[in-house]
Design a protein around this motif. Structure first.
Motif, mmCIF file in Angstrom:
data_model
loop_
_atom_site.group_PDB
_atom_site.id
_atom_site.type_symbol
_atom_site.label_atom_id
_atom_site.label_comp_id
_atom_site.label_asym_id
_atom_site.label_seq_id
_atom_site.Cartn_x
_atom_site.Cartn_y
_atom_site.Cartn_z
ATOM 1 N N ALA A 1 0.824 -1.209 0.000
ATOM 2 C CA ALA A 1 0.000 0.000 0.000
ATOM 3 C C ALA A 1 0.854 1.254 0.000
ATOM 4 O O ALA A 1 0.549 2.233 -0.683
ATOM 5 C CB ALA A 1 -0.931 -0.007 1.213
ATOM 6 N N ASP A 2 1.941 1.230 0.759
ATOM 7 C CA ASP A 2 2.817 2.402 0.815
ATOM 8 C C ASP A 2 3.500 2.658 -0.527
ATOM 9 O O ASP A 2 3.714 3.811 -0.913
ATOM 10 C CB ASP A 2 3.885 2.214 1.905
ATOM 11 C CG ASP A 2 3.292 2.225 3.303
ATOM 12 O OD1 ASP A 2 2.300 2.938 3.511
ATOM 13 O OD2 ASP A 2 3.812 1.509 4.176
ATOM 14 N N THR B 1 0.854 4.110 -3.025
ATOM 15 C CA THR B 1 0.423 5.474 -2.721
ATOM 16 C C THR B 1 1.578 6.479 -2.699
ATOM 17 O O THR B 1 1.352 7.678 -2.531
ATOM 18 C CB THR B 1 -0.296 5.524 -1.355
ATOM 19 O OG1 THR B 1 0.575 4.997 -0.337
ATOM 20 C CG2 THR B 1 -1.580 4.716 -1.399
ATOM 21 N N LYS C 1 1.070 3.622 -10.152
ATOM 22 C CA LYS C 1 0.075 4.636 -9.844
ATOM 23 C C LYS C 1 -1.295 4.296 -10.434
ATOM 24 O O LYS C 1 -2.332 4.722 -9.910
ATOM 25 C CB LYS C 1 0.531 6.004 -10.350
ATOM 26 C CG LYS C 1 1.825 6.516 -9.731
ATOM 27 C CD LYS C 1 1.816 6.458 -8.218
ATOM 28 C CE LYS C 1 0.785 7.375 -7.596
ATOM 29 N NZ LYS C 1 0.806 7.304 -6.104
ATOM 30 N N ARG D 1 -3.322 2.467 -7.811
ATOM 31 C CA ARG D 1 -3.947 3.353 -6.812
ATOM 32 C C ARG D 1 -5.207 4.023 -7.368
ATOM 33 O O ARG D 1 -6.246 4.064 -6.718
ATOM 34 C CB ARG D 1 -2.960 4.418 -6.348
ATOM 35 C CG ARG D 1 -3.615 5.511 -5.512
ATOM 36 C CD ARG D 1 -2.635 6.444 -4.877
ATOM 37 N NE ARG D 1 -3.293 7.648 -4.408
ATOM 38 C CZ ARG D 1 -4.096 7.728 -3.351
ATOM 39 N NH1 ARG D 1 -4.332 6.645 -2.642
ATOM 40 N NH2 ARG D 1 -4.656 8.864 -3.004
ATOM 41 N N GLU D 2 -5.114 4.523 -8.587
ATOM 42 C CA GLU D 2 -6.266 5.191 -9.182
ATOM 43 C C GLU D 2 -7.418 4.207 -9.383
ATOM 44 O O GLU D 2 -8.594 4.559 -9.188
ATOM 45 C CB GLU D 2 -5.877 5.826 -10.515
ATOM 46 C CG GLU D 2 -6.989 6.599 -11.200
ATOM 47 C CD GLU D 2 -7.531 7.758 -10.365
ATOM 48 O OE1 GLU D 2 -8.716 8.110 -10.546
ATOM 49 O OE2 GLU D 2 -6.776 8.293 -9.521
ATOM 50 N N THR E 1 -9.934 5.273 1.340
ATOM 51 C CA THR E 1 -9.163 4.757 0.206
ATOM 52 C C THR E 1 -8.449 5.884 -0.528
ATOM 53 O O THR E 1 -7.291 5.766 -0.915
ATOM 54 C CB THR E 1 -10.077 4.008 -0.778
ATOM 55 O OG1 THR E 1 -10.692 2.911 -0.107
ATOM 56 C CG2 THR E 1 -9.281 3.477 -1.969
ATOM 57 N N THR F 1 -3.743 7.320 3.090
ATOM 58 C CA THR F 1 -2.314 7.025 2.963
ATOM 59 C C THR F 1 -1.525 8.116 2.250
ATOM 60 O O THR F 1 -0.353 7.919 1.921
ATOM 61 C CB THR F 1 -2.132 5.694 2.197
ATOM 62 O OG1 THR F 1 -2.827 5.765 0.950
ATOM 63 C CG2 THR F 1 -2.678 4.529 2.999
ATOM 64 N N LEU F 2 -2.144 9.264 2.029
ATOM 65 C CA LEU F 2 -1.435 10.344 1.356
ATOM 66 C C LEU F 2 -0.321 10.887 2.244
ATOM 67 O O LEU F 2 -0.487 11.024 3.457
ATOM 68 C CB LEU F 2 -2.409 11.480 1.015
ATOM 69 C CG LEU F 2 -3.472 11.173 -0.034
ATOM 70 C CD1 LEU F 2 -4.451 12.336 -0.151
ATOM 71 C CD2 LEU F 2 -2.832 10.882 -1.380
#
Length: 204
Positions: free
Chosen positions: A76-77, A80, A101, A104-105, A133, A137-138
């Motif tokens: 996940a890291d 993101t 990426k 993620r989108e 979601t 994690t930003l």
């Protein structure tokens, strides 16, 4: 004097590069099969390895996948992380960064789909899942605005501001201006430090 010839019926031993390519192809096929059979069983680095394999098909991507996990911490890291940060890892170029990426989108759009064209007030848990979601994690703070019509249906979802690691500016005049332009009847304001409980305001 003639050169020695291989004995009849015996094939020549493959060269090291050819053998490496064959082993690499076999490993990737086995990994793909394991994923299709039980995707949840793959550790983070193997899931990354499969993704990177699509972006860098000619290379063994296991070392790169492990390097990304070591640098960022988890699947996940990695997904993101900012694209420019991803490219600081040796071996990650534009194509690989874009591939990561895209995942993620895709996750954000899948989470948003149940919210579109439904009353978000009656689907509060779904809305919260989407906000988490999209924002949890930003690496920096973000202020997102969800604009609703009279039936509390989502008509627009926009990032109003992106700030630093601990600060996000908010300009009420810009919020109201945008809401009027969209003919919104209500706004849900979401900040990634407080996205467990989004703030909802009606426009009078």
């Amino acid at each position: 004097m003639t050169a020695d010839l291989p004995l009849p019926g015996l094939a020549e031993t493959p060269t090291a590069p050819n053998q490496a390519k064959a082993d690499h192809r076999g490993h990737r096929e086995r990994l793909r099969t394991r994923f299709l059979e039980a995707p949840e069983a793959l550790p983070d680095y193997e899931l990354l390895e499969l993704l990177l394999g699509a972006a860098i098909p000619q290379k063994d991507t296991k070392p790169l996948a492990k390097a990304l996990i070591k640098r960022f911490g988890s699947f996940a890291d990695v997904i993101t992380a900012d694209a420019e940060d991803l490219k600081t890892v040796d071996g990650v170029k534009d194509v690989a960064a874009a591939t990561l990426k895209v995942v993620r989108e895709a996750a954000i759009r899948l989470a948003r789909a149940p919210v579109i064209n439904t009353s978000v007030i009656s689907s509060w848990d779904v809305l919260l899942d989407y906000c988490r979601t999209a924002m949890n994690t930003l690496p920096t703070e973000q202020f997102r605005l969800l604009f609703l019509d009279r039936k509390n249906t989502l008509i627009a979802d926009e990032v109003q501001q992106t700030g630093t690691v601990d600060h996000t500016p908010l300009y009420p005049r810009e919020v109201v201006k945008r809401a009027l332009a969209l003919h919104a009847s209500a706004i849900i304001m979401v900040h990634n430090r407080t996205c467990r409980r989004p703030i909802s305001h009606s426009i009078q």
